[in-house]
Write a protein that holds these residues in place. Structure first.
Motif, PDB file in Angstrom:
ATOM      1  N   ASP A  42       0.820  -1.206   0.000  1.00 14.93           N
ATOM      2  CA  ASP A  42       0.000   0.000   0.000  1.00 14.93           C
ATOM      3  C   ASP A  42       0.858   1.260   0.000  1.00 14.93           C
ATOM      4  N   ARG A  43       1.949   1.235   0.771  1.00 19.88           N
ATOM      5  CA  ARG A  43       2.850   2.389   0.793  1.00 19.88           C
ATOM      6  C   ARG A  43       3.657   2.484  -0.498  1.00 19.88           C
ATOM      7  N   ALA A  44       4.117   1.338  -0.976  1.00 16.96           N
ATOM      8  CA  ALA A  44       4.967   1.333  -2.171  1.00 16.96           C
ATOM      9  C   ALA A  44       4.203   1.713  -3.428  1.00 16.96           C
ATOM     10  N   ILE A  45       2.929   1.395  -3.474  1.00 14.16           N
ATOM     11  CA  ILE A  45       2.154   1.662  -4.696  1.00 14.16           C
ATOM     12  C   ILE A  45       2.057   3.156  -4.979  1.00 14.16           C
ATOM     13  N   GLN A  46       2.253   3.942  -3.941  1.00 16.25           N
ATOM     14  CA  GLN A  46       2.255   5.386  -4.141  1.00 16.25           C
ATOM     15  C   GLN A  46       3.515   5.835  -4.869  1.00 16.25           C
ATOM     16  N   LEU A  47       4.579   5.019  -4.774  1.00 17.80           N
ATOM     17  CA  LEU A  47       5.862   5.388  -5.358  1.00 17.80           C
ATOM     18  C   LEU A  47       6.229   4.574  -6.593  1.00 17.80           C
ATOM     19  N   GLN A  48       5.652   3.363  -6.732  1.00 12.45           N
ATOM     20  CA  GLN A  48       5.994   2.478  -7.839  1.00 12.45           C
ATOM     21  C   GLN A  48       4.735   1.982  -8.524  1.00 12.45           C
ATOM     22  N   THR A  49       4.918   1.420  -9.717  1.00 11.19           N
ATOM     23  CA  THR A  49       3.785   0.821 -10.418  1.00 11.19           C
ATOM     24  C   THR A  49       3.510  -0.565  -9.844  1.00 11.19           C
ATOM     25  N   ALA A  50       2.321  -1.079 -10.081  1.00  9.80           N
ATOM     26  CA  ALA A  50       1.951  -2.414  -9.609  1.00  9.80           C
ATOM     27  C   ALA A  50       2.848  -3.486 -10.228  1.00  9.80           C
ATOM     28  N   VAL A  51       3.275  -3.300 -11.447  1.00  8.75           N
ATOM     29  CA  VAL A  51       4.148  -4.271 -12.106  1.00  8.75           C
ATOM     30  C   VAL A  51       5.491  -4.349 -11.390  1.00  8.75           C
ATOM     31  N   GLU A  52       6.053  -3.219 -11.014  1.00  8.45           N
ATOM     32  CA  GLU A  52       7.327  -3.207 -10.296  1.00  8.45           C
ATOM     33  C   GLU A  52       7.189  -3.905  -8.946  1.00  8.45           C
ATOM     34  N   ILE A  53       6.083  -3.681  -8.279  1.00 12.06           N
ATOM     35  CA  ILE A  53       5.842  -4.295  -6.972  1.00 12.06           C
ATOM     36  C   ILE A  53       5.677  -5.803  -7.119  1.00 12.06           C
ATOM     37  N   ALA A  54       4.937  -6.234  -8.134  1.00 11.89           N
ATOM     38  CA  ALA A  54       4.722  -7.661  -8.363  1.00 11.89           C
ATOM     39  C   ALA A  54       6.034  -8.382  -8.641  1.00 11.89           C
ATOM     40  N   LYS A  55       6.920  -7.744  -9.377  1.00  9.51           N
ATOM     41  CA  LYS A  55       8.222  -8.347  -9.665  1.00  9.51           C
ATOM     42  C   LYS A  55       9.055  -8.483  -8.390  1.00  9.51           C
ATOM     43  N   ALA A  56       8.909  -7.542  -7.487  1.00 10.52           N
ATOM     44  CA  ALA A  56       9.690  -7.560  -6.252  1.00 10.52           C
ATOM     45  C   ALA A  56       9.187  -8.623  -5.275  1.00 10.52           C
ATOM     46  N   ALA A  57       7.918  -8.955  -5.328  1.00  5.51           N
ATOM     47  CA  ALA A  57       7.319  -9.912  -4.394  1.00  5.51           C
ATOM     48  C   ALA A  57       7.178 -11.274  -5.062  1.00  5.51           C
ATOM     49  N   ASP A  58       8.309 -11.915  -5.346  1.00  7.41           N
ATOM     50  CA  ASP A  58       8.266 -13.170  -6.081  1.00  7.41           C
ATOM     51  C   ASP A  58       8.027 -14.386  -5.195  1.00  7.41           C
ATOM     52  N   LYS A  59       8.176 -14.260  -3.889  1.00  5.63           N
ATOM     53  CA  LYS A  59       7.929 -15.380  -2.984  1.00  5.63           C
ATOM     54  C   LYS A  59       6.590 -15.195  -2.287  1.00  5.63           C
ATOM     55  N   LYS A  60       5.891 -16.286  -2.131  1.00  8.98           N
ATOM     56  CA  LYS A  60       4.599 -16.271  -1.448  1.00  8.98           C
ATOM     57  C   LYS A  60       4.821 -16.280   0.071  1.00  8.98           C
ATOM     58  N   PRO A  61       3.889 -15.687   0.825  1.00  7.95           N
ATOM     59  CA  PRO A  61       4.030 -15.642   2.284  1.00  7.95           C
ATOM     60  C   PRO A  61       4.223 -17.020   2.921  1.00  7.95           C
ATOM     61  N   LEU A  62       3.547 -18.045   2.419  1.00  6.09           N
ATOM     62  CA  LEU A  62       3.688 -19.379   3.007  1.00  6.09           C
ATOM     63  C   LEU A  62       5.090 -19.932   2.764  1.00  6.09           C
ATOM     64  N   SER A  63       5.660 -19.665   1.599  1.00  8.33           N
ATOM     65  CA  SER A  63       7.031 -20.106   1.318  1.00  8.33           C
ATOM     66  C   SER A  63       8.019 -19.422   2.256  1.00  8.33           C
ATOM     67  N   ILE A  64       7.808 -18.150   2.488  1.00  5.14           N
ATOM     68  CA  ILE A  64       8.673 -17.411   3.417  1.00  5.14           C
ATOM     69  C   ILE A  64       8.530 -17.983   4.826  1.00  5.14           C
TER      70      ILE A  64
END
Length: 86
Positions: A42-64
């Motif tokens: 939510d904070r990052a979306i103000q500064l980056q596009t959704a595509v950039e955020i999606a690329k950064a979050a490549d691991k799922k919470p359960l995997s982490i």
């Protein structure tokens, strides 16, 4: 879908071979991670596009969560099912 890394045997060792406890700990930690990621998103979306955020979050919470459990970074409070950070 299957868990490749960490190995299920490694994960079960961290919960005294209790698969239900493993599921509970992993689910609770994944929920916490998801909440943190959502807050960051939510904070990052103000500064980056959704595509950039999606690329950064490549691991799922359960995997982490499973990785943290295997590395013994989180565990279970023996008096309750609360997660404790080491």
């Amino acid at each position: 879908m299957s868990i490749i890394e960490p190995k299920i045997d490694t994960l079960l060792e961290q919960t005294d071979n209790d698969r239900f406890l493993l599921c509970t700990v992993a689910a609770k930690r994944a929920h916490d991670i998801s909440d943190m990621m959502r807050g960051q998103r939510d904070r990052a979306i103000q500064l980056q596009t959704a595509v950039e955020i999606a690329k950064a979050a490549d691991k799922k919470p359960l995997s982490i969560a499973f990785s943290e459990i295997a590395r013994q970074e989180v565990g279970v409070d023996s008096d309750s099912i609360d997660i404790k950070h080491h």
